[in-house]
Design an enzyme around this catalytic site. Structure first.
Site, PDB file in Angstrom:
ATOM      1  N   HIS A 131     -12.981   2.610  -0.291  1.00 34.84           N
ATOM      2  CA  HIS A 131     -12.992   1.596   0.787  1.00 34.84           C
ATOM      3  C   HIS A 131     -13.625   0.299   0.295  1.00 34.84           C
ATOM      4  O   HIS A 131     -14.102  -0.505   1.105  1.00 34.84           O
ATOM      5  CB  HIS A 131     -13.793   2.052   2.026  1.00 34.84           C
ATOM      6  CG  HIS A 131     -13.185   3.183   2.797  1.00 34.84           C
ATOM      7  ND1 HIS A 131     -13.969   4.138   3.406  1.00 34.84           N
ATOM      8  CD2 HIS A 131     -11.910   3.502   3.086  1.00 34.84           C
ATOM      9  CE1 HIS A 131     -13.193   5.007   4.034  1.00 34.84           C
ATOM     10  NE2 HIS A 131     -11.929   4.638   3.848  1.00 34.84           N
ATOM     11  N   ARG A 163      -2.485  -2.106  -3.583  1.00 35.85           N
ATOM     12  CA  ARG A 163      -3.716  -1.343  -3.402  1.00 35.85           C
ATOM     13  C   ARG A 163      -3.628  -0.132  -4.338  1.00 35.85           C
ATOM     14  O   ARG A 163      -2.659   0.628  -4.293  1.00 35.85           O
ATOM     15  CB  ARG A 163      -3.836  -0.860  -1.966  1.00 35.85           C
ATOM     16  CG  ARG A 163      -5.009   0.052  -1.795  1.00 35.85           C
ATOM     17  CD  ARG A 163      -5.031   0.673  -0.422  1.00 35.85           C
ATOM     18  NE  ARG A 163      -6.238   1.493  -0.306  1.00 35.85           N
ATOM     19  CZ  ARG A 163      -6.260   2.659   0.307  1.00 35.85           C
ATOM     20  NH1 ARG A 163      -5.179   3.148   0.864  1.00 35.85           N
ATOM     21  NH2 ARG A 163      -7.373   3.338   0.378  1.00 35.85           N
ATOM     22  N   ASN A 214       0.871  -1.169   0.000  1.00 40.03           N
ATOM     23  CA  ASN A 214       0.000   0.000   0.000  1.00 40.03           C
ATOM     24  C   ASN A 214       0.914   1.226   0.000  1.00 40.03           C
ATOM     25  O   ASN A 214       1.432   1.626   1.037  1.00 40.03           O
ATOM     26  CB  ASN A 214      -0.890  -0.044   1.246  1.00 40.03           C
ATOM     27  CG  ASN A 214      -1.884   1.096   1.276  1.00 40.03           C
ATOM     28  OD1 ASN A 214      -1.805   2.034   0.480  1.00 40.03           O
ATOM     29  ND2 ASN A 214      -2.822   1.025   2.205  1.00 40.03           N
ATOM     30  N   ARG A 261     -12.343  15.422   7.247  1.00 36.31           N
ATOM     31  CA  ARG A 261     -13.113  15.757   6.037  1.00 36.31           C
ATOM     32  C   ARG A 261     -14.570  16.042   6.383  1.00 36.31           C
ATOM     33  O   ARG A 261     -15.145  15.374   7.246  1.00 36.31           O
ATOM     34  CB  ARG A 261     -13.060  14.605   5.035  1.00 36.31           C
ATOM     35  CG  ARG A 261     -11.717  14.465   4.349  1.00 36.31           C
ATOM     36  CD  ARG A 261     -11.672  13.206   3.493  1.00 36.31           C
ATOM     37  NE  ARG A 261     -10.640  12.312   3.964  1.00 36.31           N
ATOM     38  CZ  ARG A 261     -10.557  11.016   3.636  1.00 36.31           C
ATOM     39  NH1 ARG A 261     -11.455  10.467   2.865  1.00 36.31           N
ATOM     40  NH2 ARG A 261      -9.567  10.284   4.099  1.00 36.31           N
ATOM     41  N   GLU A 283      -8.149  -5.353   5.050  1.00 37.34           N
ATOM     42  CA  GLU A 283      -7.986  -5.052   3.635  1.00 37.34           C
ATOM     43  C   GLU A 283      -6.802  -5.795   3.029  1.00 37.34           C
ATOM     44  O   GLU A 283      -6.850  -6.211   1.872  1.00 37.34           O
ATOM     45  CB  GLU A 283      -7.818  -3.532   3.450  1.00 37.34           C
ATOM     46  CG  GLU A 283      -9.117  -2.789   3.692  1.00 37.34           C
ATOM     47  CD  GLU A 283      -8.938  -1.297   3.899  1.00 37.34           C
ATOM     48  OE1 GLU A 283      -8.536  -0.904   5.014  1.00 37.34           O
ATOM     49  OE2 GLU A 283      -9.202  -0.522   2.972  1.00 37.34           O
TER      50      GLU A 283
END
Ligand code: AMP
Length: 384
Positions: free
Chosen positions: A164, A75, A11, A225, A368
């Protein structure tokens, strides 16, 4: 195939590279790590970072040159409308990922650098891109389109892609398993609440709606955010406030959400302050939960029948008060949380609803890396 069963999951972010080495024969984690502060003195660039990863792996007995390594799974954040499944990386695929950079200017360049560097080190090794957007490729047009002029939207690839996806896919499947049912037979609402946060409505294993859109800014309130707002807020800030596009970008992505509301982006800190009676932290918590409940209600209507609401990621797996507040007063919808189960600490997938609750409430820790390794290994195994 040569009998190689190990998958390296990479990642690559703009300033860090995270990795895990997983043996798909038994799911064992053989190594994991994080190289940070890329661009600083000790790790000048991604090549240097991957050299460090290779060194750490070699020290653990499976270097990048190991014959036990079957593939590298990367990823990749944005796959646009083109990539709807894990994809073997070729020159042509890499070029297509480069063309998607305008849709994910912060993420895709780092993912690409990670891929390019690994390919240089092991040109013969299969490398697979697993896209954060792919699980949402099944969104019907009614959920994927914004209500703006169609020609303009198409010209600039403006639509809802969702993110996601790897987590939503893993967690929805794992939740079905927890219920003792097949993924095809259950409808679930997944709440991935980490520093970034998104909700997904998954019908029979197929994603039909999700809260993030063109970028990971839409939807739930997050650590830094804003999530949803009236798009005219941007126009107002620009016209009346004189803020530039870059200033608005910075405001909404880095100085909003929990951090913007109360100064702390970490839910642990927010709930600690809440317990001490801090009104700013309380308001931030209430806004966070209010938005979350709107999505739960909305996705309930989208799905028609809901078998489970599933919490995952840092906040979803750990924040007892967030789960309690999000699920409070929903008995009429068949959602009954069990306070004792909700408060019990565990790292295992588990039910936190009352016995007999028509809709199950579950906590399923996301993974993940395992999902990326699984999809990567399955693709290279099929290649033969
Ligand atoms: P993630 O992005 O999934 O790694 O989640 C990171 C976020 O999870 C952090 O910013 C924290 O706000 C939150 N978090 C982690 N542990 C806890 C905890 N024990 N209680 C509440 N929030 C937590």
């Amino acid at each position: 195939m040569t009998g190689a069963t190990r998958v390296l999951v990479l990642n690559s972010g703009s300033s860090s590279v995270k990795y895990q080495l997983i043996d798909m024969a038994d799911g064992a984690r053989l190594g994991s790590g994080l190289v940070e502060r890329i661009g600083g003195g000790e790790v000048p660039d991604h090549t240097a970072a991957l050299d460090l990863v290779a060194e750490q792996l070699a020290a653990n007995g499976t270097g990048l040159d190991s014959p036990a390594l079957a593939a590298v799974g990367h990823r990749v954040v944005h796959g646009g409308t083109r990539f709807t499944a894990p994809t073997l990386i070729t020159d042509e695929v890499l070029q297509a990922v480069r063309e998607l950079v305008p849709l994910a200017p912060l993420h895709n360049p780092a993912n690409i650098t990670g891929i390019e560097t690994t390919r240089k080190l092991r040109p013969d090794l299969p490398q697979v891109a697993v896209f954060d957007t792919a699980f949402h490729a099944t969104l019907p047009e009614s959920a994927a389109r914004y209500a703006i002029d169609t020609a303009t939207a198409d010209r600039y690839s403006v639509r809802r892609y969702g993110f996601h996806g790897t987590s939503h896919q893993y967690v929805s499947r794992r939740a079905a398993q927890l219920l003792g049912k097949s993924p095809e037979s259950v409808n679930v609402i997944v709440l991935h609440l980490g520093n970034g946060a998104s909700a997904a409505a998954v019908a029979g294993g197929v994603c039909v709606d999700t809260s993030m859109g063109l970028t990971p800014l839409e939807g739930l309130v997050m650590g830094t955010r804003s999530g949803d707002l009236d798009p005219a807020v941007l126009l107002h800030l620009h016209r009346v406030g004189g803020l530039s596009v870059d200033e608005i970008d910075d405001l909404l992505n880095r100085r909003s959400g929990l951090a913007g509301l109360c100064g702390d982006n970490d839910m642990r800190e927010v709930t600690r302050r809440l317990d001490q009676g801090d009104p700013q932290a309380k308001l931030a918590f209430d806004i966070y939960v209010h938005r979350l409940r709107k999505y739960v209600g909305g996705y309930y209507a989208v799905l028609g029948r809901v078998d489970a609401v599933v919490f995952t990621a840092g906040v979803g797996e750990n924040a007892v008060p967030v789960r309690a507040a999000a699920m409070a007063g929903l008995e009429a919808l068949g959602i009954e949380l069990d306070p004792a189960r909700n408060s019990a600490r565990s790292r295992e997938p588990r039910l936190v609803s009352r016995e007999g609750s028509r809709v199950a409430v579950a906590v399923v820790p996301t993974d993940e890396e395992l999902e990326i390794a699984r999809q990567t290994f399955s693709l290279v195994s099929d290649l033969g």
